[in-house]
Design a protein around this motif. Structure first.
Motif, PDB file in Angstrom:
ATOM      1  N   VAL A   1       0.583  -1.083  -0.043  1.00 28.94           N
ATOM      2  CA  VAL A   1      -0.319  -0.087   0.173  1.00 28.94           C
ATOM      3  C   VAL A   1       0.941   1.297  -0.187  1.00 28.94           C
ATOM      4  O   VAL A   1       0.555   1.904  -0.360  1.00 28.94           O
ATOM      5  CB  VAL A   1      -0.737  -0.104   1.022  1.00 28.94           C
ATOM      6  CG1 VAL A   1      -1.440   1.423   0.998  1.00 28.94           C
ATOM      7  CG2 VAL A   1      -2.031  -0.675   0.693  1.00 28.94           C
TER       8      VAL A   1
ATOM      9  N   GLN B   1       1.348   4.295  -3.205  1.00 27.28           N
ATOM     10  CA  GLN B   1       0.964   5.744  -2.836  1.00 27.28           C
ATOM     11  C   GLN B   1       2.536   6.144  -3.308  1.00 27.28           C
ATOM     12  O   GLN B   1       2.205   7.623  -4.114  1.00 27.28           O
ATOM     13  CB  GLN B   1       0.500   5.388  -1.345  1.00 27.28           C
ATOM     14  CG  GLN B   1      -0.234   5.067  -1.291  1.00 27.28           C
ATOM     15  CD  GLN B   1      -1.194   5.305   0.536  1.00 27.28           C
ATOM     16  OE1 GLN B   1      -0.451   5.132   2.203  1.00 27.28           O
ATOM     17  NE2 GLN B   1      -2.136   6.142   0.742  1.00 27.28           N
ATOM     18  N   GLU B   2       3.114   5.765  -2.967  1.00 25.72           N
ATOM     19  CA  GLU B   2       4.251   6.776  -3.194  1.00 25.72           C
ATOM     20  C   GLU B   2       4.479   6.430  -4.074  1.00 25.72           C
ATOM     21  O   GLU B   2       5.166   7.825  -5.587  1.00 25.72           O
ATOM     22  CB  GLU B   2       6.232   6.063  -2.815  1.00 25.72           C
ATOM     23  CG  GLU B   2       5.825   5.819  -1.508  1.00 25.72           C
ATOM     24  CD  GLU B   2       6.674   5.023  -0.365  1.00 25.72           C
ATOM     25  OE1 GLU B   2       7.987   4.634  -1.240  1.00 25.72           O
ATOM     26  OE2 GLU B   2       6.470   5.379   0.666  1.00 25.72           O
TER      27      GLU B   2
ATOM     28  N   GLN C   1       1.997   8.852  -6.372  1.00 22.47           N
ATOM     29  CA  GLN C   1       2.303  10.425  -6.162  1.00 22.47           C
ATOM     30  C   GLN C   1       3.975  10.192  -6.979  1.00 22.47           C
ATOM     31  O   GLN C   1       3.383  11.795  -7.284  1.00 22.47           O
ATOM     32  CB  GLN C   1       2.402  10.824  -4.735  1.00 22.47           C
ATOM     33  CG  GLN C   1       1.656  10.426  -3.629  1.00 22.47           C
ATOM     34  CD  GLN C   1       1.897  10.069  -2.243  1.00 22.47           C
ATOM     35  OE1 GLN C   1       3.491   9.839  -1.494  1.00 22.47           O
ATOM     36  NE2 GLN C   1       1.196  10.522  -1.177  1.00 22.47           N
TER      37      GLN C   1
ATOM     38  N   THR D   1      -4.973   2.444  -5.726  1.00 23.10           N
ATOM     39  CA  THR D   1      -4.504   4.208  -5.218  1.00 23.10           C
ATOM     40  C   THR D   1      -4.369   4.895  -5.811  1.00 23.10           C
ATOM     41  O   THR D   1      -3.558   5.064  -7.017  1.00 23.10           O
ATOM     42  CB  THR D   1      -3.771   3.851  -3.893  1.00 23.10           C
ATOM     43  OG1 THR D   1      -3.367   5.616  -3.232  1.00 23.10           O
ATOM     44  CG2 THR D   1      -2.261   3.444  -4.465  1.00 23.10           C
ATOM     45  N   ASP D   2      -4.572   6.224  -5.509  1.00 20.97           N
ATOM     46  CA  ASP D   2      -4.296   7.380  -6.245  1.00 20.97           C
ATOM     47  C   ASP D   2      -3.256   8.251  -5.576  1.00 20.97           C
ATOM     48  O   ASP D   2      -2.696   9.483  -6.083  1.00 20.97           O
ATOM     49  CB  ASP D   2      -5.141   9.082  -6.450  1.00 20.97           C
ATOM     50  CG  ASP D   2      -6.500   9.428  -5.492  1.00 20.97           C
ATOM     51  OD1 ASP D   2      -5.831   9.088  -4.168  1.00 20.97           O
ATOM     52  OD2 ASP D   2      -7.146  10.151  -5.070  1.00 20.97           O
ATOM     53  N   GLY D   3      -2.379   7.571  -4.840  1.00 24.54           N
ATOM     54  CA  GLY D   3      -1.260   8.522  -3.788  1.00 24.54           C
ATOM     55  C   GLY D   3      -2.125   8.887  -2.609  1.00 24.54           C
ATOM     56  O   GLY D   3      -1.545   9.228  -1.579  1.00 24.54           O
ATOM     57  N   THR D   4      -3.495   9.230  -2.333  1.00 28.51           N
ATOM     58  CA  THR D   4      -4.158   9.358  -1.510  1.00 28.51           C
ATOM     59  C   THR D   4      -5.882   8.795  -1.230  1.00 28.51           C
ATOM     60  O   THR D   4      -4.764   7.719   0.563  1.00 28.51           O
ATOM     61  CB  THR D   4      -4.864  11.059  -0.789  1.00 28.51           C
ATOM     62  OG1 THR D   4      -3.536  11.639  -1.739  1.00 28.51           O
ATOM     63  CG2 THR D   4      -5.669  11.373  -0.192  1.00 28.51           C
TER      64      THR D   4
ATOM     65  N   VAL E   1      -7.090   4.830  -0.985  1.00 33.03           N
ATOM     66  CA  VAL E   1      -6.796   3.324  -1.337  1.00 33.03           C
ATOM     67  C   VAL E   1      -7.827   2.908  -0.709  1.00 33.03           C
ATOM     68  O   VAL E   1      -8.628   3.301   0.693  1.00 33.03           O
ATOM     69  CB  VAL E   1      -5.383   3.328   0.227  1.00 33.03           C
ATOM     70  CG1 VAL E   1      -5.100   1.720  -0.040  1.00 33.03           C
ATOM     71  CG2 VAL E   1      -4.426   3.857  -0.154  1.00 33.03           C
TER      72      VAL E   1
ATOM     73  N   THR F   1     -10.791   5.899  -9.222  1.00 30.84           N
ATOM     74  CA  THR F   1     -10.613   5.434  -8.591  1.00 30.84           C
ATOM     75  C   THR F   1     -12.064   4.081  -8.448  1.00 30.84           C
ATOM     76  O   THR F   1     -11.497   3.177  -7.090  1.00 30.84           O
ATOM     77  CB  THR F   1     -10.101   5.839  -6.871  1.00 30.84           C
ATOM     78  OG1 THR F   1     -10.881   6.955  -6.423  1.00 30.84           O
ATOM     79  CG2 THR F   1      -8.742   6.606  -7.551  1.00 30.84           C
TER      80      THR F   1
END
Length: 248
Positions: free
Chosen positions: A143, A147-148, A151, A167-170, A172, A207
């Motif tokens: 996860v 996320q990394e 981003q 995830t779009d980075g924020t 989940v 998402t």
């Protein structure tokens, strides 16, 4: 449900994909009411992408003729506002694949990266024991790494496995379920990448649409396992399930 939205839209999905999975991918898209086209000649990909609703770039059977076509199509998609999906098949297996993926990520803005854990690790530069185009072995905080990567490249990341992650980075989303026999069907992940490309063409929050699609795909896998004895009929049942859910 995302699949029935795709059927209503009937999007044209341009797939620069690998020859192992082209037929299964095309049939899967047709089953949900999308229109597939497989064009990888560099002299026509920009024109084809310009009229498409979505573009999939899959590096499964990579060669030096395809790479310029992938870059040209990706740039054309960015120019015309067409969503682009990257399926970095086996990226951790060879240095050539790693370099191609880096070139693609540097030159093309991807809407979505759809990968397994091993491919995610390779993109993130995390230690992992690759096994050809299969996920391989390793340990990561899936996860957090997803996320990394989301981003870093300003994209959505879908990591598929026993539990899928979106995830779009924020935000989940985690989706459990499915059936392990999906791993015995060549192209089940590649087809999913094409379905995700189609999902990005419909109205609604991306998402959420992707999470709904992944949930349906896992349900289709479970039903396919229940309705088949051997792997050949299991593959057919995947296509049957896609058409069933597209009908609503």
């Amino acid at each position: 449900m995302t699949i029935d939205k795709i059927k209503q839209k009937h999007p044209l999905i341009h797939c620069i994909t690998n020859y192992v999975v082209a037929n299964f991918t095309a049939n899967g898209l047709l089953a949900i009411g999308a229109s597939p086209v497989m064009a990888d000649e560099v002299s026509e990909v920009e024109e084809m992408t310009a009229i498409a609703n979505g573009l999939l770039i899959n590096i499964g059977t990579l060669n030096q003729m395809k790479v310029p076509a992938m870059l040209a199509a990706g740039k054309a998609a960015n120019k015309h506002g067409v969503p682009v999906v990257l399926d970095p098949v086996g990226v951790g297996a060879t240095s050539y694949r790693k370099q191609v993926i880096q070139d693609l990520l540097q030159q093309v803005k991807f809407t979505l990266i759809r990968c397994n854990e091993g491919e995610l690790a390779a993109i993130a530069g995390v230690a992992w024991q690759a096994k050809g185009v299969d996920s391989g072995q390793g340990t990561i905080d899936t996860v957090a790494v997803a996320q990394e990567v989301a981003q870093k490249y300003d994209t959505i990341v879908v990591v598929t496995g026993e539990t899928d992650i979106v995830t779009d980075g924020t935000i989940v989303e985690q989706i459990a379920g499915g059936h392990e026999r999906m791993t015995a069907v060549t192209g089940s992940g590649c087809l999913l990448s094409a379905l995700c490309t189609a999902a990005l063409t419909v109205e609604g929050e991306s998402t959420a649409n992707l999470a709904a699609l992944l949930q349906t795909y896992k349900q289709i896998a479970l039903e396919a396992a229940n309705n088949s004895t051997y792997i050949g009929s299991f593959q057919v049942e995947i296509l049957n399930g896609l058409e069933k859910y597209a009908r609503g």
